[in-house]
Structures are given as C-alpha cells and as structure tokens.
Design a protein around this motif. Structure first.
Motif, PDB file in Angstrom:
ATOM      1  N   PHE A  37       0.810  -1.460  -0.026  1.00 21.83           N
ATOM      2  CA  PHE A  37      -0.516  -0.410   0.110  1.00 21.83           C
ATOM      3  C   PHE A  37       0.764   1.372   0.111  1.00 21.83           C
ATOM      4  O   PHE A  37       0.658   2.037  -0.434  1.00 21.83           O
ATOM      5  N   PRO A  38       1.937   0.891   1.171  1.00 21.03           N
ATOM      6  CA  PRO A  38       2.468   2.604   0.432  1.00 21.03           C
ATOM      7  C   PRO A  38       3.385   3.007  -0.576  1.00 21.03           C
ATOM      8  O   PRO A  38       3.390   3.457  -0.808  1.00 21.03           O
ATOM      9  N   LEU A  39       3.579   1.067  -1.342  1.00 22.34           N
ATOM     10  CA  LEU A  39       4.425   1.680  -2.407  1.00 22.34           C
ATOM     11  C   LEU A  39       3.100   1.758  -3.641  1.00 22.34           C
ATOM     12  O   LEU A  39       3.719   2.786  -4.461  1.00 22.34           O
ATOM     13  N   VAL A  44       1.779   6.772  -7.155  1.00 24.73           N
ATOM     14  CA  VAL A  44       0.343   7.789  -7.085  1.00 24.73           C
ATOM     15  C   VAL A  44       1.227   8.624  -7.014  1.00 24.73           C
ATOM     16  O   VAL A  44       1.118   9.682  -8.104  1.00 24.73           O
ATOM     17  N   ALA A  45       2.200   9.106  -5.957  1.00 27.10           N
ATOM     18  CA  ALA A  45       2.628  10.492  -5.783  1.00 27.10           C
ATOM     19  C   ALA A  45       3.644  10.842  -7.065  1.00 27.10           C
ATOM     20  O   ALA A  45       3.395  11.701  -7.569  1.00 27.10           O
ATOM     21  N   ILE A  46       4.103   9.621  -7.986  1.00 23.75           N
ATOM     22  CA  ILE A  46       5.324   9.710  -8.462  1.00 23.75           C
ATOM     23  C   ILE A  46       4.510  10.657  -9.845  1.00 23.75           C
ATOM     24  O   ILE A  46       5.107  11.457 -10.923  1.00 23.75           O
ATOM     25  N   THR A  47       3.507  10.056 -10.010  1.00 23.71           N
ATOM     26  CA  THR A  47       2.532  10.242 -11.361  1.00 23.71           C
ATOM     27  C   THR A  47       1.822  11.675 -11.184  1.00 23.71           C
ATOM     28  O   THR A  47       1.615  11.548 -12.006  1.00 23.71           O
ATOM     29  N   VAL A  48       1.658  12.159 -10.031  1.00 24.35           N
ATOM     30  CA  VAL A  48       0.601  12.923 -10.371  1.00 24.35           C
ATOM     31  C   VAL A  48       3.297  14.454 -10.108  1.00 24.35           C
ATOM     32  O   VAL A  48       1.971  15.481 -10.733  1.00 24.35           O
ATOM     33  N   ALA A  50       4.798  14.031 -11.638  1.00 23.54           N
ATOM     34  CA  ALA A  50       4.769  14.148 -13.464  1.00 23.54           C
ATOM     35  C   ALA A  50       3.896  14.368 -14.522  1.00 23.54           C
ATOM     36  O   ALA A  50       4.283  15.020 -15.194  1.00 23.54           O
ATOM     37  N   GLY A  51       2.960  15.309 -13.596  1.00 23.58           N
ATOM     38  CA  GLY A  51       2.108  15.645 -14.139  1.00 23.58           C
ATOM     39  C   GLY A  51       0.829  15.017 -14.758  1.00 23.58           C
ATOM     40  O   GLY A  51       0.459  16.049 -15.492  1.00 23.58           O
ATOM     41  N   ALA A  52       0.677  13.809 -14.340  1.00 22.09           N
ATOM     42  CA  ALA A  52       0.141  13.315 -15.060  1.00 22.09           C
ATOM     43  C   ALA A  52      -1.689  12.841 -14.157  1.00 22.09           C
ATOM     44  O   ALA A  52      -2.800  12.705 -14.967  1.00 22.09           O
ATOM     45  N   MET A  53      -1.975  13.331 -13.148  1.00 24.22           N
ATOM     46  CA  MET A  53      -2.717  13.939 -12.405  1.00 24.22           C
ATOM     47  C   MET A  53      -2.586  15.156 -10.982  1.00 24.22           C
ATOM     48  O   MET A  53      -1.597  15.106 -10.850  1.00 24.22           O
ATOM     49  N   ASP A  54      -3.936  15.552 -10.558  1.00 23.88           N
ATOM     50  CA  ASP A  54      -3.870  16.138  -9.880  1.00 23.88           C
ATOM     51  C   ASP A  54      -4.347  15.359  -9.006  1.00 23.88           C
ATOM     52  O   ASP A  54      -4.950  15.140  -8.450  1.00 23.88           O
TER      53      ASP A  54
END
Length: 177
Positions: A37-39, A44-48, A50-54
C-alpha cells in the motif's frame, strides 16, 4: 516417550496457542501484502509529480487515511508474528527436558458459575511430587487457555518441563474429543 517437535505442540498453558501451518503463512502473506500500500501511494505521488494527475483533497485524505490504517494493522500483525517467533523459540527450549505426564484438567469457580471469575487448573504427579498449575483469571471468550475448556474434568497426556516449569499441550491431546 516419543520425541516431540515444535510443530507437535498446540499451545502452552498460560502462554496460549502459537500459529503454525496455514495460519502462520497467512499472517506472513498479509504482512507482505500490506507493505504494497505505501508503494502504491508512492506510485501515485510520482504520477502526480510527473503531471499526469492532479492532487485533490479527497485523494490526499484517502491515501493518508489508508496509510495510517495499514500501518496500524501492520503493527498489530507484526507484533503477533514476533510473539509467535519468540514462543516457538521458547517451545524448542522447553521441549529439551519435557516429560510426558497424565494430568487432570478442571475448572475452578471462584464466584459461583461466573465465566469471568473462573480459572483452569492442571494437576499431576511427577516422580512422587504433586504439581498443580492454575491459569490467570479469564473470561471464556478471550482466554489464552480456551482450547482446554472442552477438556474440563478429563485426563490428558501433556508435557511438563521441570527446568522451566512449563506445561506444553500437544496436538494429540486437543484432538482427542
């Protein structure tokens, strides 16, 4: 006396049961799975980043709450696993000088028929001396010695370690009824 191993012991009087077989594997699998779960949160934090998600307040709250709950559950499971490992090590030590005894198991009622104020007593003779052990006060539901409740007023073949003054209950004794 037959040679007993750690896997032959179902429980220790006043210490409770130890997990073996599928229960132990399930706890280990759950502990490892909960580390994912922490992974997931990190992914998700990396995708945010990278700008793929807000980020929204709901996403932040969900992942924070989820990580707190997973950490709490993981701590409980880890504590159970550590207690189980320590109990298994002690059982190996207690088995070194254990002798088979035929013991009487009975319930001591301290306040009439109250389940809360009852104890379990195990008594037996070893080399001409009478040995008696009592459990702590316990309710029937949360007792460490609950598997023994169905063997009240019975004789069981148990193992006793005179050096460490511990009573070990083999699987065969609990599967008798």
């Amino acid at each position: 006396m037959e040679k007993y191993t750690n896997n032959d012991i179902a429980m220790v009087f006043n210490c409770g049961q130890h997990f073996r077989g599928w229960k132990s594997r399930f706890l280990w699998f759950t502990a490892i799975f909960m580390l994912l779960f922490p992974l997931l949160t990190l992914a998700v934090a990396i995708t945010v980043w990278a700008g793929a998600m807000d980020w929204t307040k709901q996403i932040i709250f969900t992942f924070t709450f989820g990580n707190v709950v997973m950490f709490a559950l993981y701590s409980i499971i880890l504590w159970i696993l550590i207690q189980n490992i320590l109990l298994r090590k002690n059982i190996s030590k207690w088995l070194e000088d254990a002798v088979e005894v035929v013991a009487n198991v009975k319930r001591l009622d301290l306040l009439g028929q109250s389940l809360v104020a009852s104890k379990i007593e195990i008594s037996f003779n070893l080399d001409g001396r009478f040995i008696r052990a009592e459990s702590d006060f316990s309710s029937k539901v949360f007792a460490k010695n609950r598997p023994l409740m169905k063997f009240l007023d019975c004789k069981l073949i148990l193992l006793y370690s005179p050096t460490y003054d511990r009573i070990l209950i083999p699987d065969r004794a609990l599967k008798r009824k």
